[in-house]
Write an enzyme that holds these catalytic residues in place. Structure first.
Site, PDB file in Angstrom:
ATOM      1  N   LYS A  23     -83.896  86.536-114.519  1.00 34.29           N
ATOM      2  CA  LYS A  23     -84.842  86.586-115.637  1.00 34.29           C
ATOM      3  C   LYS A  23     -86.204  87.145-115.191  1.00 34.29           C
ATOM      4  CE  LYS A  23     -82.717  82.715-118.177  1.00 34.29           C
ATOM      5  NZ  LYS A  23     -82.978  81.459-118.922  1.00 34.29           N
ATOM      6  N   TYR A  63     -79.374  86.123-127.440  1.00 34.89           N
ATOM      7  CA  TYR A  63     -79.451  84.659-127.579  1.00 34.89           C
ATOM      8  C   TYR A  63     -79.232  84.194-129.022  1.00 34.89           C
ATOM      9  CZ  TYR A  63     -80.912  83.624-122.772  1.00 34.89           C
ATOM     10  OH  TYR A  63     -80.950  83.439-121.407  1.00 34.89           O
ATOM     11  N   PHE A  71     -86.799  76.329-129.466  1.00 34.65           N
ATOM     12  CA  PHE A  71     -87.341  77.141-128.374  1.00 34.65           C
ATOM     13  C   PHE A  71     -86.947  78.620-128.473  1.00 34.65           C
ATOM     14  CE2 PHE A  71     -83.396  75.073-126.932  1.00 34.65           C
ATOM     15  CZ  PHE A  71     -82.620  76.165-126.553  1.00 34.65           C
ATOM     16  N   ARG A  99     -72.104  78.945-112.746  1.00 34.29           N
ATOM     17  CA  ARG A  99     -72.869  77.875-113.408  1.00 34.29           C
ATOM     18  C   ARG A  99     -73.274  76.808-112.381  1.00 34.29           C
ATOM     19  NH1 ARG A  99     -74.801  78.455-118.490  1.00 34.29           N
ATOM     20  NH2 ARG A  99     -74.651  76.215-118.750  1.00 34.29           N
ATOM     21  N   THR A 105     -80.114  73.435-116.377  1.00 36.99           N
ATOM     22  CA  THR A 105     -81.059  74.253-117.156  1.00 36.99           C
ATOM     23  C   THR A 105     -82.497  73.939-116.784  1.00 36.99           C
ATOM     24  OG1 THR A 105     -79.449  74.186-118.966  1.00 36.99           O
ATOM     25  CG2 THR A 105     -81.681  74.912-119.513  1.00 36.99           C
ATOM     26  N   ARG A 116     -81.711  77.467-109.307  1.00 38.06           N
ATOM     27  CA  ARG A 116     -82.827  76.930-110.089  1.00 38.06           C
ATOM     28  C   ARG A 116     -83.624  75.894-109.315  1.00 38.06           C
ATOM     29  NH1 ARG A 116     -79.552  76.823-115.850  1.00 38.06           N
ATOM     30  NH2 ARG A 116     -80.299  78.825-116.644  1.00 38.06           N
ATOM     31  N   ASN A 126     -86.610  79.544-115.921  1.00 39.44           N
ATOM     32  CA  ASN A 126     -85.642  78.949-114.993  1.00 39.44           C
ATOM     33  C   ASN A 126     -84.832  80.003-114.232  1.00 39.44           C
ATOM     34  OD1 ASN A 126     -84.033  79.737-117.074  1.00 39.44           O
ATOM     35  ND2 ASN A 126     -83.248  77.710-117.586  1.00 39.44           N
ATOM     36  N   HIS A 129     -79.748  83.377-115.677  1.00 41.43           N
ATOM     37  CA  HIS A 129     -78.805  83.081-116.775  1.00 41.43           C
ATOM     38  C   HIS A 129     -77.394  83.312-116.258  1.00 41.43           C
ATOM     39  CE1 HIS A 129     -76.695  83.314-120.654  1.00 41.43           C
ATOM     40  NE2 HIS A 129     -76.048  84.343-120.101  1.00 41.43           N
ATOM     41  N   GLU A 140     -71.145  88.976-123.732  1.00 38.33           N
ATOM     42  CA  GLU A 140     -72.425  89.312-123.089  1.00 38.33           C
ATOM     43  C   GLU A 140     -72.317  90.582-122.239  1.00 38.33           C
ATOM     44  OE1 GLU A 140     -73.973  84.661-122.815  1.00 38.33           O
ATOM     45  OE2 GLU A 140     -73.589  85.770-120.977  1.00 38.33           O
TER      46      GLU A 140
HETATM   47  P1  GDP Z   1     -78.407  77.580-119.767  1.00 32.78           P
HETATM   48  O1  GDP Z   1     -77.001  77.962-120.122  1.00 32.78           O
HETATM   49  O2  GDP Z   1     -78.505  76.573-118.660  1.00 32.78           O
HETATM   50  O3  GDP Z   1     -79.281  78.782-119.509  1.00 32.78           O
HETATM   51  O4  GDP Z   1     -79.007  76.836-121.033  1.00 32.78           O
HETATM   52  P2  GDP Z   1     -78.846  77.078-122.610  1.00 32.78           P
HETATM   53  O5  GDP Z   1     -77.814  78.135-122.900  1.00 32.78           O
HETATM   54  O6  GDP Z   1     -78.694  75.754-123.253  1.00 32.78           O
HETATM   55  O7  GDP Z   1     -80.270  77.647-123.045  1.00 32.78           O
HETATM   56  C1  GDP Z   1     -80.620  79.008-122.843  1.00 32.78           C
HETATM   57  C2  GDP Z   1     -82.011  79.063-122.278  1.00 32.78           C
HETATM   58  O8  GDP Z   1     -82.931  78.534-123.241  1.00 32.78           O
HETATM   59  C3  GDP Z   1     -82.236  78.189-121.032  1.00 32.78           C
HETATM   60  O9  GDP Z   1     -81.878  78.838-119.840  1.00 32.78           O
HETATM   61  C4  GDP Z   1     -83.722  77.915-121.097  1.00 32.78           C
HETATM   62  O10 GDP Z   1     -84.462  78.999-120.547  1.00 32.78           O
HETATM   63  C5  GDP Z   1     -83.973  77.831-122.588  1.00 32.78           C
HETATM   64  N1  GDP Z   1     -83.946  76.420-123.037  1.00 32.78           N
HETATM   65  C6  GDP Z   1     -82.846  75.619-123.186  1.00 32.78           C
HETATM   66  N2  GDP Z   1     -83.182  74.396-123.609  1.00 32.78           N
HETATM   67  C7  GDP Z   1     -84.520  74.397-123.749  1.00 32.78           C
HETATM   68  C8  GDP Z   1     -85.470  73.431-124.186  1.00 32.78           C
HETATM   69  O11 GDP Z   1     -85.148  72.291-124.531  1.00 32.78           O
HETATM   70  N3  GDP Z   1     -86.771  73.822-124.206  1.00 32.78           N
HETATM   71  C9  GDP Z   1     -87.156  75.069-123.830  1.00 32.78           C
HETATM   72  N4  GDP Z   1     -88.450  75.391-123.861  1.00 32.78           N
HETATM   73  N5  GDP Z   1     -86.296  76.027-123.403  1.00 32.78           N
HETATM   74  C10 GDP Z   1     -84.989  75.703-123.373  1.00 32.78           C
END
Ligand code: GDP
Length: 152
Positions: A23, A63, A71, A99, A105, A116, A126, A129, A140
């Site tokens: 990222k 996304y 968010f 993963r 996350t 991370r 973070n 992805h 994707e």
């Molecule tokens: P990942 O698969 O671990 O990347 O998580 P997700 O697919 O659930 O979310 C996509 C991205 O959205 C994450 O990598 C974070 O950058 C962001 N994100 C997810 N949950 C939150 C949250 O509760 N708050 C905020 N600010 N960002 C979030």
């Protein structure tokens, strides 16, 4: 898009592809070499790779599954805030393997030895992805790579 190249039936059982993104915070801090070394050391093979700068619209499309989340706007602004490095990774169980290597996350909750934990700044920034399923990986990869760029 050469869907045949991503057809798991053509490869040994459990051979998978997954989409990885370093990222904007990772590229900004010049961390791609260190992160790619962690990826390769974990046994994931890089079969496609490039540096791109997503537009806001492209980030929203990528996304789209999170469109209703609070968010979503911040996430899309962040993903379009600078260049990202995108890879297609191949290995047995590539989706779960990557993963696991990424970590939780929220970097504060991620385990020692994960990307991370090592480099994540916050739940927003973070650093990496990774696709969360084989099906989403196909979607994707097709969004971000053309057939000419895949060496699967
Ligand atoms: P990942 O698969 O671990 O990347 O998580 P997700 O697919 O659930 O979310 C996509 C991205 O959205 C994450 O990598 C974070 O950058 C962001 N994100 C997810 N949950 C939150 C949250 O509760 N708050 C905020 N600010 N960002 C979030």
């Amino acid at each position: 898009m050469p869907v045949y190249k991503l057809d798991n039936t053509k490869y040994p059982k459990n051979m998978e592809y997954t989409l990885s993104i370093i990222k904007p915070d990772g590229i900004r801090r010049n961390l791609s070499g260190k992160i790619l070394a962690m990826i390769q050391d974990a046994g994931l093979e890089i079969v496609a790779q490039k540096l791109i700068h997503l537009t806001r619209a492209q980030a929203e499309k990528f996304y789209a599954v999170h469109a209703e989340r609070p968010f979503f706007n911040d996430l899309c602004s962040f993903m379009a805030s600078g260049p990202v490095s995108v890879q297609v990774l191949k290995s047995n169980n590539a989706v779960s393997k990557y993963r696991e290597l990424m970590g939780a996350t929220n970097p504060k909750e991620s385990s020692e030895g994960t990307i991370r934990k090592a480099y994540g700044l916050s739940i927003d920034e973070n650093t990496v992805h990774g696709s969360d399923s084989v099906e989403n990986a196909k979607i994707e990869i097709a969004l971000l790579f053309s057939s000419l760029e895949l060496f699967a």
